[in-house]
Design an enzyme around this catalytic site. Structure first.
Site, PDB file in Angstrom:
ATOM      1  N   ASN A 475      59.726  -9.185 -93.821  1.00 15.60           N
ATOM      2  CA  ASN A 475      59.440  -8.997 -95.522  1.00 15.60           C
ATOM      3  C   ASN A 475      58.357  -8.931 -95.944  1.00 15.60           C
ATOM      4  OD1 ASN A 475      60.575 -10.462 -97.989  1.00 15.60           O
ATOM      5  ND2 ASN A 475      58.524 -12.029 -97.971  1.00 15.60           N
ATOM      6  N   GLU A 476      58.185  -8.096 -96.878  1.00 15.11           N
ATOM      7  CA  GLU A 476      56.948  -7.730 -98.129  1.00 15.11           C
ATOM      8  C   GLU A 476      55.957  -7.214 -97.019  1.00 15.11           C
ATOM      9  OE1 GLU A 476      57.519 -11.269 -99.782  1.00 15.11           O
ATOM     10  OE2 GLU A 476      57.773  -9.868-101.544  1.00 15.11           O
ATOM     11  N   LEU A 477      56.154  -6.760 -95.829  1.00 14.49           N
ATOM     12  CA  LEU A 477      55.032  -6.388 -94.703  1.00 14.49           C
ATOM     13  C   LEU A 477      54.403  -5.267 -95.196  1.00 14.49           C
ATOM     14  CD1 LEU A 477      56.662  -7.636 -91.836  1.00 14.49           C
ATOM     15  CD2 LEU A 477      55.512  -9.098 -92.948  1.00 14.49           C
ATOM     16  N   SER A 525      60.957  -4.957 -95.107  1.00 16.85           N
ATOM     17  CA  SER A 525      61.920  -4.904 -96.584  1.00 16.85           C
ATOM     18  C   SER A 525      61.386  -3.910 -96.908  1.00 16.85           C
ATOM     19  CB  SER A 525      62.029  -6.302 -96.661  1.00 16.85           C
ATOM     20  OG  SER A 525      61.084  -7.124 -97.435  1.00 16.85           O
ATOM     21  N   ASP A 558      59.727  -3.831-104.770  1.00 15.38           N
ATOM     22  CA  ASP A 558      59.577  -5.140-105.159  1.00 15.38           C
ATOM     23  C   ASP A 558      58.669  -5.583-106.422  1.00 15.38           C
ATOM     24  OD1 ASP A 558      58.172  -7.565-104.325  1.00 15.38           O
ATOM     25  OD2 ASP A 558      58.696  -7.755-102.329  1.00 15.38           O
TER      26      ASP A 558
END
Ligand SMILES: *[C@@H]1O[C@H](CO)[C@@H](O)[C@H](O)[C@H]1NC(C)=O
Ligand SMILES: *[C@@H]1O[C@H](CO)[C@@H](O)[C@H](O)[C@H]1NC(C)=O
Ligand SMILES: *[C@@H]1O[C@H](CO)[C@@H](O)[C@H](O)[C@H]1NC(C)=O
Ligand SMILES: *[C@@H]1O[C@H](CO)[C@@H](O)[C@H](O)[C@H]1NC(C)=O
Ligand SMILES: *[C@@H]1O[C@H](CO)[C@@H](O)[C@H](O)[C@H]1NC(C)=O
Ligand SMILES: *[C@@H]1O[C@H](CO)[C@@H](O)[C@H](O)[C@H]1NC(C)=O
Length: 927
Positions: A475-477, A525, A558
């Site tokens: 997630n959001e890496l 993601s 995002d």
């Protein structure tokens, strides 16, 4: 009583493995005792699958963990060791081999069998199996005992190991318990900004003792990979090719000489195809073979709204050299290709007006489609609590909400088989992820090896489900953690980036590609996608990262921004190919709060309510996080004050309820504007093809981003999202700087539709205003595209009229058909645009009238325009209305059906349904 081992039963249904002569003892059928070395006085019945909190609750040692501030009061459970001890097991002494098989241990265990140490485990997401044949030989009373260590303590101890990796301050997002990144346990068990931190422990998935005769095997996992001949994870499959079906069973025991695999594919009308798999190979506990299925011999599986969800049963018989069946495995499968397209934008696409850069969208069976959905979080802090009926109810709401895809967020747990089964049946695509998020991770050999086992097991376990749409690393890496390192420690960035690639590319990619040809993978993601691929390398992907070209568009987006003044300001939204996260939090309803909070605490800023607000993250485990919580509460409060009439009710409970509801109105509008923006993007150079908002559902009763509350009740958001996720919509896009206004009709149907459009201005009393607009009335909307109906300016249109007394109603009605359907239908949508904030609009009393007959509630606005008409129903029931949170013109009447999901009121909820609209915010009496 909690239902005993629902998961065990269901897991068995989706992985039937039957063989002659073997004994499989399901450990959910025997008695267990739960004790703690830290608390000699605790000895209670335990269960499998279960977790310590659930068993202590069942034995009434503790109260409801989700009540009030029990999260803080129950920390002692997470800080202690817990032991599950079985009753003596009824096992055979004469078996050829005896195995312990655990589908999930959460997390740090020391396992004893017959009083002897067997093994220690340290990964919640691995399947573990141990040969205990020798121990059983010299054992009088076969007792299994599993001691669980404290995850928060072990996480700390792991962090403290000399030489352990660490990261610059601010890179690792800290919620409550620290150091989650060092351990392979559900990351949100240590707290998140939408949930509590319990760090539970236990045998959380089914477990078995397997006893085998000679030349016999137990199938512990099965891979089925179905793809088009020549298909590759990173390129569009050729839809004219035949299918390849590759099957591979992971077994325990010893295979007979020259084992083979016989298969049958059966459908609704019986057996379709059967024979022996070709090219059968056997190595290291794995038997693999494949066959070809002619194109056209099977019907395709489609997501909901795009065609049927055709499923088949695949039966695999492992046979010996005389064709006698040794073991049988059945898997339900579907034939589809699902492709995550990150290829460069082609000249052909650019000729059609698509901006250069990279694609980022999904294709089902060779067709682009618009992904509409949301992000799924663990639906419960205690997974053994999650039953199939509960998930079915939630997924019903997904379907009712016009959603076709969920992103199963990556710092919970891998989805159980029954969740994929439901998604297969209902046509919900599940974007799946490996369990890493909001942190960077260690890359020592032990950690990588642990992850490799986890990834291999999970990829193989779920690959046969047609609902599986995608694998992402975490997630959001790429968009959060890497840039944070880059800013805080620029000199060391290359090293951190290399470590990131060691885990998410070098380690994971070969395992994914080695097991599936049907599913695409991306390390993060949110991502700008791959830049180049080289399949002569074991790790073929080179990521693009920040290597962007001016004017080109890459990747998915995002977006979070808590500046409440910017509602509907689309110049701030990211322009990308796909939106995979965006949102703003709101309060749950009064009815949900009442489940978790005492009457005296039911006010907006009571300490109990405040301390259940975990946004921004608490950043620690104690109850002194009022500072952060007050920010989160403030964001909601100020948003309501800015945009809506401020609730000020005489009755304090009514006032609390009105405030909670108003935060939901803001949330719903916030998402609606963004979804409209993203959907319009399907017609613009970004060719935007997806909107997945944050987040679908709740795991407790608290302020969060959810659209569905913990018990299944819909917030305003889920209704408004349902409305704006209709196939054909009409929407207003206002430039807040200069008041330019565009109106668009947008369709995600796969063929063009002809539509009629009607626009009309009113004042709040419902009188039509004489404003002429140069708008198209009959238009055609292209496939997955949009048509601009009007381009104008609000001030020009209003010609000096008071914006506070003007509202625009937009209607569209289109003739078309759903994908893969020959039936022509009428698709309609109504939307309203208000040029002034509702807080300063001249609302009038619409004098709502509510009447009901058996299956319909009818609402009428007798004397004015009603904004956000809201049908409310009491606690004790969960249902959804067909429509809610809608607007009504003066004199308009709307019949609203409903669907009951659960009811403990014996139908009495019907007599307690109320109706309100935004006008009620201006009243000091009533709700
Ligand atoms: C799940 O378990 C917890 C702990 O016992 C309990 O508070 C909660 O109500 C349960 N939820 C459901 C839906 O069963
Ligand atoms: C608690 O568990 C840890 C990890 O398994 C172990 O090292 C420790 O000895 C245990 N302590 C007790 C009191 O059982
Ligand atoms: C874990 O370490 C943190 C400091 O990093 C400390 O505040 C906390 O008390 C420790 N937790 C436990 C359970 O020892
Ligand atoms: C079996 O292997 C051969 C040689 O690699 C290959 O040509 C053939 O397509 C394979 N058959 C199937 C059904 O996969
Ligand atoms: C698969 O088998 C199960 C169990 O026999 C049966 O209930 C189901 O209808 C079958 N499904 C299909 C698609 O044939
Ligand atoms: C097993 O079945 C296959 C396919 O029907 C057949 O070719 C083979 O001869 C059989 N083997 C024996 C030993 O019966």
């Amino acid at each position: 009583m909690r239902p005993r081992s629902t998961q065990a039963v269901l897991a068995a249904a989706s992985m039937v493995s039957v063989a002659v002569g073997q004994q499989v003892l399901n450990l959910s059928t025997i008695d267990w005792t739960l004790t703690s070395p830290n608390f000699s006085y605790i000895s209670v019945p335990g269960m499998v699958p279960s977790q310590v909190h659930l068993d202590l609750r069942e034995a009434q040692v503790i109260g409801d963990p989700l009540y009030a501030l029990n999260e803080f009061n129950l920390r002692w459970i997470a800080y202690s060791n817990w032991t599950y001890t079985s009753a003596p097991l009824d096992l055979h002494k004469n078996a050829s081999s005896t195995w312990l098989v655990f589908n999930g241990l959460d997390t740090f265990t020391s396992i004893d069998f017959c009083g002897e140490h067997v093994a220690a485990t340290n990964n919640q997401f691995r399947q573990y199996y141990f040969d205990v044949s020798a121990l059983l030989q010299s054992c009088d009373s076969p007792i299994l005992s599993i001691n669980f260590g404290s995850a928060p303590i072990i996480a700390n101890a792991t962090r403290a190991i000399p030489g352990q990796l660490a990261w610059p301050f601010g890179v690792q997002q800290l919620y409550e318990f620290p150091n989650r990144e060092y351990i392979r346990k559900e990351q949100s068990d240590f707290g998140w900004d939408w949930g509590p931190a319990f760090a539970p422990a236990g045998i959380w998935l089914p477990a078995y003792v397997v006893q085998l005769p000679q030349q016999n095997v137990y199938v512990r996992n099965t891979l089925v990979d179905i793809y088009r001949e020549g298909q590759h994870n990173f390129y569009a499959p050729d839809q004219t090719k035949d299918w390849v079906l590759n099957a591979s069973v992971d077994y325990l025991g010893s295979l007979p000489y020259r084992a083979n695999i016989q298969y049958t594919i059966s459908g609704p009308s019986g057996d379709l195809l059967n024979g022996f798999l070709s090219n059968v190979t056997s190595e290291a506990g794995r038997l693999t073979g494949s066959t070809s299925v002619p194109d056209g011999a099977v019907e395709l599986w489609w997501p909901v709204g795009m065609g049927q969800q055709q499923l088949y049963n695949l039966t695999l018989n492992v046979v010996d050299s005389s064709n006698t069946t040794v073991v049988t495995v059945t898997k339900r499968i579907g034939f589809r290709t699902i492709f995550n397209n990150q290829t460069p934008i082609s000249q052909e696409q650019m000729d059609l007006g698509v901006a250069p850069g990279g694609n980022w969208h999904f294709e089902i069976n060779g067709n682009e489609f618009y992904a509409k959905g949301s992000n799924f979080i663990p639906p419960d802090v205690f997974w053994p609590n999650v039953t199939e009926p509960r998930l079915r109810q939630l997924f019903d709401s997904v379907i009712d909400g016009n959603q076709n895809m969920l992103r199963v967020w990556s710092s919970g747990a891998y989805s159980p088989d029954f969740m994929y089964d439901l998604a297969d049946e209902m046509g919900i695509l599940l974007w799946s992820e490996f369990e890493f998020g909001c942190a960077l991770y260690p890359v020592n050999e032990e950690f990588l090896e642990n992850v490799a086992h986890e990834v291999e097991y999970q990829v193989r376990r779920v690959n046969h489900h047609p609902s599986l749409a995608y694998w992402a690393g975490g997630n959001e890496l790429e968009n959060l953690e890497l840039p944070t390192v880059n800013t805080t420690a620029p000199d060391e960035y290359p090293r951190y980036l290399a470590e990131y690639e060691t885990l998410f590319l070098d380690t994971i990619v070969p395992i994914v590609l080695g097991n599936t040809k049907s599913i695409s993978y991306s390390p993060s993601s949110t991502t700008n996608g791959w830049q180049s691929l080289d399949f002569s390398k074991s790790q073929p992907i080179a990521q693009r990262y920040g290597n962007l070209t001016e004017g080109s568009i890459y990747g998915d987006t995002d977006f979070y921004n808590y500046n409440f003044t910017q509602l509907g300001n689309f110049s701030r939204y990211p322009v990308g190919r796909f939106a995979n996260e965006f949102g703003y939090h709101s309060m749950p309803s009064l009815q949900s709060w009442q489940q978790a909070v005492a009457p005296e605490d039911l006010s907006f800023n009571s300490s109990v309510v405040m301390l259940r607000d975990h946004h921004p993250p608490a950043g620690g485990v104690n109850t002194s996080n009022f500072y952060n919580a007050s920010f989160g509460q403030g964001q909601m409060t100020m948003a309501v004050e800015e945009w809506y009439p401020i609730p000020n009710k005489t009755d304090s409970l009514a006032n609390f309820s009105a405030w909670c509801h108003s935060t939901q109105l803001f949330q719903a509008e916030f998402y609606k504007f963004q979804i409209e923006f993203y959907r319009r993007g399907s017609a613009l150079p970004e060719r935007q093809l997806g909107s997945l908002y944050w987040q679908l559902e709740d795991q407790w009763q608290a302020p969060t981003w959810a659209g569905i509350e913990y018990d299944g009740r819909w917030k305003v958001l889920h209704y408004v999202a349902k409305d704006i996720y209709r196939p054909v919509i009409i929407s207003a896009h206002r430039n807040v700087t200069n008041n330019d206004l565009e109106i668009w009709a947008i369709s995600d149907l796969w063929s063009s539709v002809s539509a009629s459009v009607n626009l009309a201005w009113y004042d709040w009393s419902g009188n039509k205003l004489n404003i002429s607009m140069d708008a198209a009335t009959n238009v055609s909307i292209g496939a997955i595209n949009g048509t601009k109906i009007l381009s104008s300016n609000v001030d020009t249109m209003l010609q000096g009229r008071n914006a506070a007394d003007a509202i625009l109603r937009m209607d569209v009605s289109a003739q078309g058909s759903l994908p893969n359907s020959n039936t022509t239908q009428t698709f309609t949508h109504t939307n309203w645009f208000h040029p002034a904030p509702l807080s300063s609009s001249n609302l009038t009393d619409p004098k709502l009238e509510l009447s009901k007959n058996n299956d319909t509630f009818t609402v009428k606005a007798k004397s004015g325009v009603a904004a956000f008409v809201w049908l409310d129903y009491p606690g004790g029931a969960v249902l959804n209305f067909e429509d809610n949170g809608f607007w009504l013109a003066k004199g308009e009447e709307k019949g609203v059906g409903y669907k009951v999901k659960s009811d403990t009121t014996g139908g009495k909820w019907k007599d307690a349904v109320t109706v309100r609209s935004l006008w009620n915010n201006t009243l000091s009496e009533g709700y």
